[in-house]
Design an enzyme around this catalytic site. Structure first.
Site, PDB file in Angstrom:
ATOM      1  N   LYS A   6       0.842  -1.216   0.000  1.00 19.87           N
ATOM      2  CA  LYS A   6       0.000   0.000   0.000  1.00 19.87           C
ATOM      3  C   LYS A   6       0.870   1.256   0.000  1.00 19.87           C
ATOM      4  O   LYS A   6       0.634   2.175  -0.782  1.00 19.87           O
ATOM      5  CB  LYS A   6      -0.912  -0.054   1.231  1.00 19.87           C
ATOM      6  N   SER A   7       1.873   1.296   0.854  1.00 20.76           N
ATOM      7  CA  SER A   7       2.730   2.494   0.947  1.00 20.76           C
ATOM      8  C   SER A   7       3.395   2.783  -0.393  1.00 20.76           C
ATOM      9  O   SER A   7       3.442   3.925  -0.857  1.00 20.76           O
ATOM     10  CB  SER A   7       3.836   2.270   1.987  1.00 20.76           C
ATOM     11  N   ARG A  55       2.760   5.946  -3.260  1.00 26.34           N
ATOM     12  CA  ARG A  55       3.904   6.753  -3.724  1.00 26.34           C
ATOM     13  C   ARG A  55       4.054   6.665  -5.244  1.00 26.34           C
ATOM     14  O   ARG A  55       4.401   7.640  -5.894  1.00 26.34           O
ATOM     15  CB  ARG A  55       5.181   6.315  -2.994  1.00 26.34           C
ATOM     16  N   GLY A  62      -4.690   8.057   5.469  1.00 28.43           N
ATOM     17  CA  GLY A  62      -3.787   9.049   6.073  1.00 28.43           C
ATOM     18  C   GLY A  62      -2.586   9.296   5.170  1.00 28.43           C
ATOM     19  O   GLY A  62      -2.092  10.430   5.068  1.00 28.43           O
ATOM     20  N   ASP A 100       1.847  -0.893  12.118  1.00 28.10           N
ATOM     21  CA  ASP A 100       0.668  -1.431  11.436  1.00 28.10           C
ATOM     22  C   ASP A 100       0.398  -2.896  11.802  1.00 28.10           C
ATOM     23  O   ASP A 100      -0.679  -3.416  11.511  1.00 28.10           O
ATOM     24  CB  ASP A 100       0.837  -1.326   9.912  1.00 28.10           C
ATOM     25  N   ARG A 117      -6.137   2.389  18.087  1.00 27.33           N
ATOM     26  CA  ARG A 117      -5.900   0.932  18.066  1.00 27.33           C
ATOM     27  C   ARG A 117      -5.603   0.354  19.440  1.00 27.33           C
ATOM     28  O   ARG A 117      -5.774  -0.853  19.638  1.00 27.33           O
ATOM     29  CB  ARG A 117      -4.775   0.601  17.074  1.00 27.33           C
TER      30      ARG A 117
HETATM   31  C1  S3P Z   1       2.677   4.883   6.059  1.00 29.72           C
HETATM   32  C2  S3P Z   1       3.295   5.212   7.220  1.00 29.72           C
HETATM   33  C3  S3P Z   1       2.862   4.749   8.538  1.00 29.72           C
HETATM   34  C4  S3P Z   1       1.816   3.631   8.461  1.00 29.72           C
HETATM   35  C5  S3P Z   1       0.811   3.852   7.390  1.00 29.72           C
HETATM   36  C6  S3P Z   1       1.490   4.009   6.034  1.00 29.72           C
HETATM   37  C7  S3P Z   1       3.221   5.399   4.804  1.00 29.72           C
HETATM   38  O1  S3P Z   1       2.349   5.854   9.226  1.00 29.72           O
HETATM   39  O2  S3P Z   1       1.156   3.482   9.704  1.00 29.72           O
HETATM   40  O3  S3P Z   1      -0.086   2.756   7.310  1.00 29.72           O
HETATM   41  O4  S3P Z   1       2.886   4.879   3.730  1.00 29.72           O
HETATM   42  O5  S3P Z   1       4.014   6.363   4.857  1.00 29.72           O
HETATM   43  P1  S3P Z   1       3.342   6.852  10.019  1.00 29.72           P
HETATM   44  O6  S3P Z   1       4.753   6.525   9.632  1.00 29.72           O
HETATM   45  O7  S3P Z   1       2.984   8.206   9.600  1.00 29.72           O
HETATM   46  O8  S3P Z   1       3.084   6.545  11.457  1.00 29.72           O
END
Ligand code: S3P
Length: 429
Positions: A24-25, A29, A94, A314, A345
């Site tokens: 997902k991350s 990006r 987020g 996570d 959580r």
């Molecule tokens: C993410 C960073 C994490 C993670 C989120 C995805 C990202 O959050 O919890 O699910 O893709 O940069 P933080 O690093 O802001 O805590």
């Protein structure tokens, strides 16, 4: 009507999972970073889940052409980012909202970002405040703490930002804004958070250096090279099946083609410390470490988790199911960030585990789980995909009913299909 899931044990298993959701991350990006080039990016195995499809839609609204040929997305950036006549919907994500705040801060125009009710209650000032300090005009509810948020991009000043939290979203938002700045930028964080932005931008030709917990870079003088990438599978999604094997006697899973970046596999190492058999089999790859992860059942012992929290933030919900099935106590400390994720959580896990008959103590920055027999129960997802999937995995021990499971689609649309290979699964309205 909220959708309900019932999961019951089906016995031991030995399975290779090739189709764990894509990372997902990295997918978020890929969509956003393709706007940093003047050529088309090619992305294979992009995550087609609600969160990342929201980001892809926003990239389209900003003027990019998005085509899908075979299994590959081709994202062609516009010559100039459009000022869209609509609100940019980040859904539950987020990562989308925070990274886009950073990216749009350096773009000439007016943009409004919003999301669902859960995202609208998550803190945004951690990004809005430093972005304002370097020149962006950001507003939102409670002085920019909550969405909807407006961004009026403009001239960004070079900066040296010291973050108080280890957050890849904060770091990446600042990096994206800094790409449009007028000089060398640096960002330091208390401990290293996931480093996908730095690695991908370096591969795209950005002069960016990471040294310990500090990253510094010069804004590029010309557009970056496009991406040509195969997104590996998501170790955070795969971890639900790792816990499944670790708590089911005589069971084993092989998770294929997983991202093995060290900031993303810490939870597997905790599982191994608890006694499970865990093996990483690395393969050759371009952007980051990739390979298979093997996890096999063994008797688990309790553990203390108080360091490298950013590397397993996570996975702590799923890890807590392993805590409940281990011998003895497990304790999580220094994890206050868990309170501002898709749900609080700490609260969600504590309430649900208590419903399952497990003794749990709650602290401001963590919790203590006293292992015991997980009793079949009916629990709430609190609208949080990782809480829903964690208790679905608990269903391998005792019959679980999880309410409100639509949220699973934000990150892992084929989760139930894979789960039905190892458990009795029934989902109904
Ligand atoms: C993410 C960073 C994490 C993670 C989120 C995805 C990202 O959050 O919890 O699910 O893709 O940069 P933080 O690093 O802001 O805590």
């Amino acid at each position: 009507m909220k959708k309900m899931l019932t999961v019951e044990p089906k016995g031991s298993f030995n399975i290779d999972f090739k189709d764990i959701a894509s990372d997902k991350s990295i997918s978020h990006r890929c969509a956003i970073f393709s706007l940093l080039s003047d050529n088309s990016s090619k992305i294979k195995n992009f995550l087609e889940a609600e969160d990342t499809l929201c980001t892809l839609n926003i990239v389209k609204s900003l003027g990019a052409k998005v085509e899908k040929k075979g299994g590959e997305y081709i994202i062609s950036p516009p010559s100039k980012i459009c000022e869209p006549p609509i609100i940019l919907n980040c859904g539950n994500s987020g990562t989308a909202i925070r990274l886009l705040m950073g990216f749009l801060s350096g773009i000439d125009g007016f943009f409004v970002l919003h999301g669902d009710k859960y995202l609208a209650s998550r803190p945004m000032k951690r990004v809005a405040k430093p972005l304002r300090e370097i020149g962006a005009k950001i507003d939102g509810r409670s002085d920019g703490e909550y969405a909807p948020l407006s961004v009026r991009g403009g001239r960004i000043k070079a900066f040296n930002f010291k973050s108080k939290i280890a957050s890849a979203q904060v770091k990446s938002a600042l990096i994206l804004a800094g790409l449009k700045s007028d000089g060398k930028c640096s960002i330091s964080e208390p401990t290293l958070s996931r480093d996908h932005s730095e690695r991908m931008l370096k591969e795209m030709g950005l002069e960016i250096e990471s040294s310990g917990t500090t990253v510094s870079f010069f804004p590029p003088k010309s557009p970056l090279k496009p991406l040509d990438i195969t997104v590996p599978n998501d170790p955070s999604s795969g971890f639900f099946f790792a816990v499944a094997a670790a708590i089911t006697p005589n069971s084993k899973v092989v998770l294929k083609n997983m991202l093995l970046n060290k900031t993303r596999i810490e939870a597997y190492k905790v599982l191994s410390k608890m006694g499970a058999r865990v093996e990483f089999i690395e393969k050759e790859s371009k952007y980051d470490r990739v390979g298979d992860i093997v996890v096999e059942y063994a008797k688990l012992n309790g553990v203390e988790v108080s360091t490298n929290i950013a590397w397993l933030i996570d996975e702590l919900p799923a890890l807590s199911i392993a805590f409940a099935c281990a011998d003895g106590k497990s304790i999580v400390k220094n994890a206050k960030e868990l309170r501002v994720k898709e749900s609080d959580r700490i609260r969600s896990m504590v309430l649900n585990l208590r419903k399952c008959g497990i003794k749990v103590k709650e602290f401001e920055d963590g919790y203590e789980v006293c292992a015991g027999e997980l009793k079949g129960s009916s629990v709430d997802s609190f609208g949080d995909h990782r809480i829903a999937m964690s208790f679905a995995i608990a269903g391998l021990r005792s019959k679980m009913q999880i309410e409100d499971i639509e949220c699973i689609n934000t990150s892992f649309p084929n989760f139930l299909k894979l789960l039905s290979m190892i458990a009795e699964v029934d989902s109904a309205n």
